[in-house]
Design a protein around this motif. Structure first.
Motif, PDB file in Angstrom:
ATOM      1  N   ILE A 139      31.497  26.088 -24.422  1.00 46.24           N
ATOM      2  CA  ILE A 139      31.770  25.320 -23.204  1.00 46.24           C
ATOM      3  C   ILE A 139      30.571  24.458 -22.832  1.00 46.24           C
ATOM      4  N   ALA A 140      29.363  24.980 -23.031  1.00 51.84           N
ATOM      5  CA  ALA A 140      28.162  24.271 -22.594  1.00 51.84           C
ATOM      6  C   ALA A 140      27.773  23.125 -23.516  1.00 51.84           C
ATOM      7  N   LEU A 141      28.076  23.244 -24.794  1.00 50.63           N
ATOM      8  CA  LEU A 141      27.580  22.255 -25.751  1.00 50.63           C
ATOM      9  C   LEU A 141      28.102  20.845 -25.493  1.00 50.63           C
ATOM     10  N   PRO A 142      29.406  20.642 -25.236  1.00 51.81           N
ATOM     11  CA  PRO A 142      29.851  19.266 -24.950  1.00 51.81           C
ATOM     12  C   PRO A 142      29.109  18.649 -23.765  1.00 51.81           C
ATOM     13  N   ALA A 143      28.888  19.443 -22.721  1.00 49.95           N
ATOM     14  CA  ALA A 143      28.165  18.917 -21.558  1.00 49.95           C
ATOM     15  C   ALA A 143      26.729  18.560 -21.926  1.00 49.95           C
ATOM     16  N   HIS A 144      26.113  19.361 -22.796  1.00 49.67           N
ATOM     17  CA  HIS A 144      24.734  19.068 -23.187  1.00 49.67           C
ATOM     18  C   HIS A 144      24.665  17.815 -24.059  1.00 49.67           C
ATOM     19  N   VAL A 145      25.663  17.626 -24.894  1.00 53.90           N
ATOM     20  CA  VAL A 145      25.705  16.413 -25.715  1.00 53.90           C
ATOM     21  C   VAL A 145      25.812  15.182 -24.818  1.00 53.90           C
ATOM     22  N   VAL A 146      26.614  15.257 -23.762  1.00 51.89           N
ATOM     23  CA  VAL A 146      26.734  14.147 -22.812  1.00 51.89           C
ATOM     24  C   VAL A 146      25.392  13.872 -22.135  1.00 51.89           C
TER      25      VAL A 146
ATOM     26  N   GLY B 295      33.502  34.911 -22.848  1.00 50.70           N
ATOM     27  CA  GLY B 295      32.371  33.996 -22.738  1.00 50.70           C
ATOM     28  C   GLY B 295      32.809  32.586 -22.395  1.00 50.70           C
ATOM     29  N   ALA B 296      33.900  32.140 -23.027  1.00 51.85           N
ATOM     30  CA  ALA B 296      34.410  30.799 -22.726  1.00 51.85           C
ATOM     31  C   ALA B 296      34.895  30.710 -21.284  1.00 51.85           C
ATOM     32  N   ALA B 297      35.466  31.827 -20.777  1.00 52.15           N
ATOM     33  CA  ALA B 297      35.988  31.827 -19.408  1.00 52.15           C
ATOM     34  C   ALA B 297      34.877  31.702 -18.379  1.00 52.15           C
ATOM     35  N   ILE B 298      33.712  32.319 -18.648  1.00 52.61           N
ATOM     36  CA  ILE B 298      32.620  32.256 -17.673  1.00 52.61           C
ATOM     37  C   ILE B 298      31.678  31.085 -17.944  1.00 52.61           C
ATOM     38  N   GLY B 299      31.887  30.418 -19.079  1.00 50.42           N
ATOM     39  CA  GLY B 299      31.015  29.288 -19.398  1.00 50.42           C
ATOM     40  C   GLY B 299      31.141  28.150 -18.418  1.00 50.42           C
ATOM     41  N   GLY B 300      32.373  27.880 -17.939  1.00 53.51           N
ATOM     42  CA  GLY B 300      32.589  26.800 -16.985  1.00 53.51           C
ATOM     43  C   GLY B 300      31.813  26.986 -15.694  1.00 53.51           C
ATOM     44  N   PRO B 301      31.968  28.122 -15.005  1.00 54.85           N
ATOM     45  CA  PRO B 301      31.181  28.339 -13.784  1.00 54.85           C
ATOM     46  C   PRO B 301      29.670  28.280 -14.011  1.00 54.85           C
ATOM     47  N   LEU B 302      29.224  28.756 -15.171  1.00 58.97           N
ATOM     48  CA  LEU B 302      27.784  28.737 -15.432  1.00 58.97           C
ATOM     49  C   LEU B 302      27.225  27.325 -15.554  1.00 58.97           C
ATOM     50  N   LEU B 303      28.082  26.357 -15.897  1.00 59.46           N
ATOM     51  CA  LEU B 303      27.608  24.987 -16.084  1.00 59.46           C
ATOM     52  C   LEU B 303      27.033  24.395 -14.806  1.00 59.46           C
TER      53      LEU B 303
ATOM     54  N   LEU C 164      24.698  25.539 -13.328  1.00 61.53           N
ATOM     55  CA  LEU C 164      23.253  25.706 -13.457  1.00 61.53           C
ATOM     56  C   LEU C 164      22.613  24.605 -14.295  1.00 61.53           C
ATOM     57  N   GLY C 165      23.443  23.792 -14.961  1.00 66.00           N
ATOM     58  CA  GLY C 165      22.931  22.778 -15.872  1.00 66.00           C
ATOM     59  C   GLY C 165      23.062  23.234 -17.314  1.00 66.00           C
ATOM     60  N   SER C 166      23.390  22.323 -18.217  1.00 66.21           N
ATOM     61  CA  SER C 166      23.646  22.696 -19.605  1.00 66.21           C
ATOM     62  C   SER C 166      22.409  23.257 -20.292  1.00 66.21           C
ATOM     63  N   SER C 167      21.226  22.733 -19.979  1.00 64.98           N
ATOM     64  CA  SER C 167      20.002  23.249 -20.604  1.00 64.98           C
ATOM     65  C   SER C 167      19.755  24.699 -20.219  1.00 64.98           C
ATOM     66  N   THR C 168      19.983  25.016 -18.961  1.00 69.20           N
ATOM     67  CA  THR C 168      19.803  26.396 -18.503  1.00 69.20           C
ATOM     68  C   THR C 168      20.803  27.324 -19.185  1.00 69.20           C
ATOM     69  N   VAL C 169      22.032  26.860 -19.327  1.00 73.11           N
ATOM     70  CA  VAL C 169      23.058  27.688 -19.980  1.00 73.11           C
ATOM     71  C   VAL C 169      22.703  27.928 -21.445  1.00 73.11           C
ATOM     72  N   LEU C 170      22.169  26.913 -22.113  1.00 68.29           N
ATOM     73  CA  LEU C 170      21.742  27.092 -23.502  1.00 68.29           C
ATOM     74  C   LEU C 170      20.649  28.157 -23.601  1.00 68.29           C
ATOM     75  N   LEU C 171      19.739  28.166 -22.648  1.00 69.92           N
ATOM     76  CA  LEU C 171      18.691  29.195 -22.644  1.00 69.92           C
ATOM     77  C   LEU C 171      19.286  30.577 -22.387  1.00 69.92           C
ATOM     78  N   ILE C 172      20.311  30.643 -21.547  1.00 73.19           N
ATOM     79  CA  ILE C 172      20.989  31.923 -21.311  1.00 73.19           C
ATOM     80  C   ILE C 172      21.653  32.410 -22.585  1.00 73.19           C
ATOM     81  N   VAL C 173      22.299  31.505 -23.312  1.00 75.32           N
ATOM     82  CA  VAL C 173      22.940  31.880 -24.576  1.00 75.32           C
ATOM     83  C   VAL C 173      21.895  32.387 -25.566  1.00 75.32           C
ATOM     84  N   ALA C 174      20.763  31.701 -25.628  1.00 77.98           N
ATOM     85  CA  ALA C 174      19.686  32.135 -26.519  1.00 77.98           C
ATOM     86  C   ALA C 174      19.184  33.521 -26.143  1.00 77.98           C
ATOM     87  N   ALA C 175      18.981  33.747 -24.844  1.00 78.29           N
ATOM     88  CA  ALA C 175      18.509  35.051 -24.381  1.00 78.29           C
ATOM     89  C   ALA C 175      19.526  36.147 -24.689  1.00 78.29           C
ATOM     90  N   CYS C 176      20.808  35.806 -24.601  1.00 79.37           N
ATOM     91  CA  CYS C 176      21.856  36.795 -24.876  1.00 79.37           C
ATOM     92  C   CYS C 176      21.813  37.273 -26.330  1.00 79.37           C
TER      93      CYS C 176
END
Length: 393
Positions: free
Chosen positions: A231-238, A350-358, A360-372
């Motif tokens: 969910i986060a990757l398309p937003a980060h690409v934009v 994960g896909a269901a909660i990815g939208g609300p997490l966005l 926080l900003g796509s960069s922050t979500v990517l860091l959350i995914v990395a930490a996970c």
């Protein structure tokens, strides 16, 4: 080491064609469902409902299907039946009213674990070099993940989503016909008197076998975070000034890295316990993902995706090997489909909660995914310490 030649070579290729066709159809359908619903109704909410209806049933059906597959006298028929069901449901989706789409997707998703875990549980029965054919099987997953969405996107853009669904129907039927012809070794004799007893034994085995539980916990948590990444990757690409559709190219590059890495590493994987390889590759994947938010442009992001795919390459092969090594033969199907259904469910969550997490900003979500990914490894290591070790029978 057994050499794959003659009839064995032919049997392996027939398996790879059958499993590859099944997985290609599945990877195509995930995107095709969304595009078809949006094309026919314009309703994004219904698109999400239909996709959830396809993915969530496997959470319940996976263990039951696996236990049944372990006891089936002709498992190739069962695997082929999954493909025929998918083909019929895909065909029906073309003509169904919007209200029936979730129902049809639900029916198609009931047997989804057979596409991944069901096929992989048959690998020891191919009478071939098991590490080699396991590596080939893992490559199929990555290749299908690249080709499936790409083919759906091309067909949908060039003609219509209906065309993509029709192709899925054709692939499913062709794959089912090929699967029927598979020559598999005899089913292992079950030490469990009933299907219910086998289900209890399989659940107990997965919980009590330390390396198997550790590998399962790590893979499920890691895959759940990848659902957030989807969910986060398309937003980060934009955010990098590109169209959101180019997120598909990032996934493709990542999967190419997986395939290349596995081709290079497969001969060396037997040197280490599979759960150790799994922990290492997931941790390295997390560390590489942490670099994605600092990519200054799309080209650098593609390079980092290739790096992530390279370090992630042996992960799936190691997971399949762990299931094979630490499970008794008469429980392997159940262990494989249960693990697959848990990963599918975690991805959907994960896909269901990815939208609300966005928010926080796509960069922050990517860091959350990395930490996970690092959390997944830590949880796996904790499972190794805390669970009761029961050797495979």
């Amino acid at each position: 080491m057994r050499i794959i030649t003659g009839a064995t070579h032919y049997g392996v290729w027939r398996y790879l064609i059958s499993a590859g066709t099944a997985r290609l159809a599945d990877e195509m359908l995930v995107l095709a469902l969304v595009l078809l619903v949006r094309w026919r109704t314009g309703d994004d909410v219904l698109s999400g409902v239909v996709l959830a209806a396809y993915t969530f049933p496997s959470i319940v059906s996976g263990p039951l299907l696996g236990a049944w597959l372990d006891r089936a006298r002709r498992p190739a028929i069962a695997l082929a039946g999954n493909q025929f069901v998918l083909g019929v449901m895909a065909c029906a989706l073309v003509f169904a009213d919007a209200g029936w789409m979730p129902v049809l997707a639900f029916a198609a998703g009931l047997t989804l674990p057979l596409t991944s875990g069901g096929f992989t549980s048959m690998l020891p029965r191919l009478d071939a070099d098991l590490p080699r054919v396991t590596a080939y099987d893992s490559m199929l997953f990555s290749a299908s993940a690249v080709a499936g969405p790409a083919l759906t996107g091309v067909l949908s853009a060039a003609i219509s989503p209906v065309t993509a669904v029709v192709v899925i129907c054709a692939l499913s039927v062709a794959g089912g016909l090929c699967t029927v012809t598979l020559k598999l070794g005899p089913a292992p004799e079950s030490s469990h008197g009933s299907l219910r007893a086998a289900l209890r034994a399989g659940a107990r085995h997965m919980v009590r076998t330390r390396p198997l539980l550790a590998a399962t916990v790590t893979s499920v948590l890691s895959h759940g975070a990848i659902g957030v990444l989807a969910i986060a990757l398309p937003a980060h690409v934009v955010s990098l000034g590109q169209r959101d559709g180019l997120a598909g190219l990032v996934w493709a590059v990542l999967d190419v890295g997986c395939v290349v890495s596995l081709v290079v590493m497969r001969r060396h994987l037997a040197r280490w316990p599979p759960e150790r390889i799994l922990f290492t590759t997931v941790a390295l994947y997390g560390l590489s993902l942490a670099l994605w938010p600092v990519a200054p442009n799309f080209a650098v992001l593609l390079g980092l995706a290739l790096l992530s795919g390279t370090v992630m390459g042996p992960t799936l092969a190691s997971l399949i090997t762990a299931r094979q090594r630490y499970s008794p033969a008469d429980l392997l199907g159940q262990v494989s489909t249960t693990g697959a259904s848990m990963k599918i469910g975690a991805y959907a969550l994960g896909a269901a909660i990815g939208g609300p997490l966005l928010g926080l900003g796509s960069s922050t979500v990517l860091l959350i995914v990395a930490a996970c990914q690092l959390v997944a490894v830590a949880a796996g290591l904790l499972a190794m310490i805390s669970s009761v070790d029961t050797p495979a029978a």
